[in-house]
Design a protein around this motif. Structure first.
Motif, PDB file in Angstrom:
ATOM      1  N   GLY A 159       0.393  -1.281   0.008  1.00  0.00           N
ATOM      2  CA  GLY A 159       0.583  -0.177  -0.120  1.00  0.00           C
ATOM      3  C   GLY A 159       0.767   1.382  -0.144  1.00  0.00           C
ATOM      4  O   GLY A 159       2.180   1.334  -1.070  1.00  0.00           O
ATOM      5  N   GLU A 160       0.345   1.772   1.078  1.00  0.00           N
ATOM      6  CA  GLU A 160       1.383   3.660   0.702  1.00  0.00           C
ATOM      7  C   GLU A 160       2.187   3.636   1.101  1.00  0.00           C
ATOM      8  O   GLU A 160       2.996   4.328   1.016  1.00  0.00           O
ATOM      9  N   ILE A 161       2.529   2.338   2.405  1.00  0.00           N
ATOM     10  CA  ILE A 161       3.932   2.365   2.917  1.00  0.00           C
ATOM     11  C   ILE A 161       5.291   2.216   1.487  1.00  0.00           C
ATOM     12  O   ILE A 161       6.133   2.929   1.361  1.00  0.00           O
ATOM     13  N   VAL A 162       4.659   1.423   0.461  1.00  0.00           N
ATOM     14  CA  VAL A 162       5.750   1.068  -0.372  1.00  0.00           C
ATOM     15  C   VAL A 162       5.937   2.426  -1.143  1.00  0.00           C
ATOM     16  O   VAL A 162       6.550   2.234  -1.851  1.00  0.00           O
ATOM     17  N   LYS A 163       4.751   2.644  -2.195  1.00  0.00           N
ATOM     18  CA  LYS A 163       5.106   4.552  -2.447  1.00  0.00           C
ATOM     19  C   LYS A 163       5.561   5.359  -2.487  1.00  0.00           C
ATOM     20  O   LYS A 163       5.805   5.801  -3.130  1.00  0.00           O
ATOM     21  N   ARG A 164       5.616   5.318  -0.769  1.00  0.00           N
ATOM     22  CA  ARG A 164       5.722   6.950  -0.700  1.00  0.00           C
ATOM     23  C   ARG A 164       7.276   6.168  -0.287  1.00  0.00           C
ATOM     24  O   ARG A 164       7.808   7.599  -0.235  1.00  0.00           O
ATOM     25  N   GLU A 166      11.422   5.428  -0.371  1.00  0.00           N
ATOM     26  CA  GLU A 166      12.295   5.702  -1.559  1.00  0.00           C
ATOM     27  C   GLU A 166      13.030   4.636  -1.970  1.00  0.00           C
ATOM     28  O   GLU A 166      14.239   4.610  -0.893  1.00  0.00           O
ATOM     29  N   THR A 167      12.175   3.645  -2.128  1.00  0.00           N
ATOM     30  CA  THR A 167      13.771   2.527  -2.810  1.00  0.00           C
ATOM     31  C   THR A 167      12.609   1.664  -3.764  1.00  0.00           C
ATOM     32  O   THR A 167      11.867   1.652  -4.064  1.00  0.00           O
ATOM     33  N   PHE A 186       9.979  -1.975  18.011  1.00  0.00           N
ATOM     34  CA  PHE A 186       9.670  -0.858  16.958  1.00  0.00           C
ATOM     35  C   PHE A 186       9.454  -2.052  15.725  1.00  0.00           C
ATOM     36  O   PHE A 186      10.244  -2.509  15.481  1.00  0.00           O
ATOM     37  N   LEU A 187       8.765  -1.482  15.252  1.00  0.00           N
ATOM     38  CA  LEU A 187       7.972  -1.121  13.460  1.00  0.00           C
ATOM     39  C   LEU A 187       9.334  -1.028  12.453  1.00  0.00           C
ATOM     40  O   LEU A 187       9.332   0.193  12.605  1.00  0.00           O
ATOM     41  N   LEU A 188      10.188  -1.767  11.396  1.00  0.00           N
ATOM     42  CA  LEU A 188      10.780  -0.337  11.428  1.00  0.00           C
ATOM     43  C   LEU A 188      11.142  -1.569   9.383  1.00  0.00           C
ATOM     44  O   LEU A 188      10.757  -3.028   8.977  1.00  0.00           O
ATOM     45  N   TYR A 189      11.234  -0.659   8.611  1.00  0.00           N
ATOM     46  CA  TYR A 189      11.201  -1.105   7.237  1.00  0.00           C
ATOM     47  C   TYR A 189      12.444  -1.705   6.682  1.00  0.00           C
ATOM     48  O   TYR A 189      12.773  -0.653   6.846  1.00  0.00           O
ATOM     49  N   PHE A 190      12.793  -2.440   5.609  1.00  0.00           N
ATOM     50  CA  PHE A 190      14.045  -2.085   5.672  1.00  0.00           C
ATOM     51  C   PHE A 190      13.817  -2.916   4.148  1.00  0.00           C
ATOM     52  O   PHE A 190      13.397  -4.038   3.755  1.00  0.00           O
ATOM     53  N   PRO A 191      15.046  -2.232   3.206  1.00  0.00           N
ATOM     54  CA  PRO A 191      15.541  -2.914   2.209  1.00  0.00           C
ATOM     55  C   PRO A 191      15.652  -4.367   2.178  1.00  0.00           C
ATOM     56  O   PRO A 191      15.715  -5.150   2.772  1.00  0.00           O
ATOM     57  N   GLU A 192      15.008  -5.403   0.954  1.00  0.00           N
ATOM     58  CA  GLU A 192      14.921  -6.846   1.556  1.00  0.00           C
ATOM     59  C   GLU A 192      16.389  -6.992   1.557  1.00  0.00           C
ATOM     60  O   GLU A 192      16.996  -7.657   1.918  1.00  0.00           O
TER      61      GLU A 192
END
Length: 234
Positions: A159-164, A166-167, A186-192
């Protein structure tokens, strides 16, 4: 002529009686504490459940009336049976209809609605048997490059997380727990490509976090095992 290097070193001193008793006492504590605390916790929980459930049971159906003594754990058994029956009824058409009607009534109560929805969300998160469990344990560099932390892979970002973000590649949502309480973090988002998956299970990784790195999965470091095996082969 003998030099100081040729002198025979004195034999190591044998620990005294007090030191041996102290060592045995500490070893006994390590053995007894987990067992004792587990039994005490289960005993306390059963007593608390009995204190809540048994007063709701009619006096004529109290087990104490037939056996003459108050057995701890009877209220827990009654609670488990009642919960199973409620769950079985809730899975049926009539049960789902009754639950839906009751939730409509609750939605009309301002304060009760907020409390009920919050408790329901927590219950579904903790107890629901769905795809909410973590997939794998992993290593990520956090809070900066060069510092590694254990995390748990949950899902792929959508969703919006992927669109916003910058990766150009996929984003992985990782839960980074705190020590010694892994339920907070903590909930964190990392590049694969920045997520290193581990072979250890989620349970083993959680033990490692809770123990602050003192309890390694399977009791030994696989690197040390490999080094010892290589030295033995030589």
């Amino acid at each position: 002529m003998n030099t100081p290097f040729d002198e025979t070193p004195p034999p190591p001193r044998r620990p005294g009686l007090f030191a041996r008793l102290r060592s045995s006492f500490l070893t006994g504590i390590v053995v007894i504490a987990p067992v004792g605390l587990t039994i005490w916790l289960l005993w306390s929980v059963m007593g608390w459940v009995d204190g809540v459930v048994l007063p709701l049971v009619p006096h004529t159906f109290q087990p104490e009336q037939y056996i003459g003594i108050n057995l701890r754990g009877v209220g827990l058994i009654i609670f488990l049976l009642f919960t199973i029956v409620v769950g079985w009824v809730a899975k049926g058409i009539i049960g789902r209809s009754l639950i839906g009607y009751a939730e409509q009534l609750v939605d009309r109560m301002p304060v009760v609605r907020s409390i009920y929805s919050g408790i329901k969300q927590i219950s579904e998160t903790v107890f629901a048997q769905s795809e909410r469990s973590f997939e794998k344990a992993c290593l990520i560099q956090y809070p900066r490059r060069g510092i590694w932390a254990i995390g748990f892979i949950s899902t792929t970002a959508k969703g919006e997380i992927v669109k916003r973000a910058e990766t150009s590649g996929r984003l992985i949502s990782v839960f980074v727990p705190t020590t010694p309480n892994p339920t907070s973090g903590f909930l964190l988002y990392f590049p694969e490509e920045d997520v290193v998956e581990l072979d250890m299970t989620v349970e083993d990784a959680a033990k490692l976090v809770i123990s602050a790195g003192l309890v390694y999965p399977n009791g030994k470091d696989p690197v040390e095992i490999a080094n010892a095996k290589a030295a033995k082969d030589q």
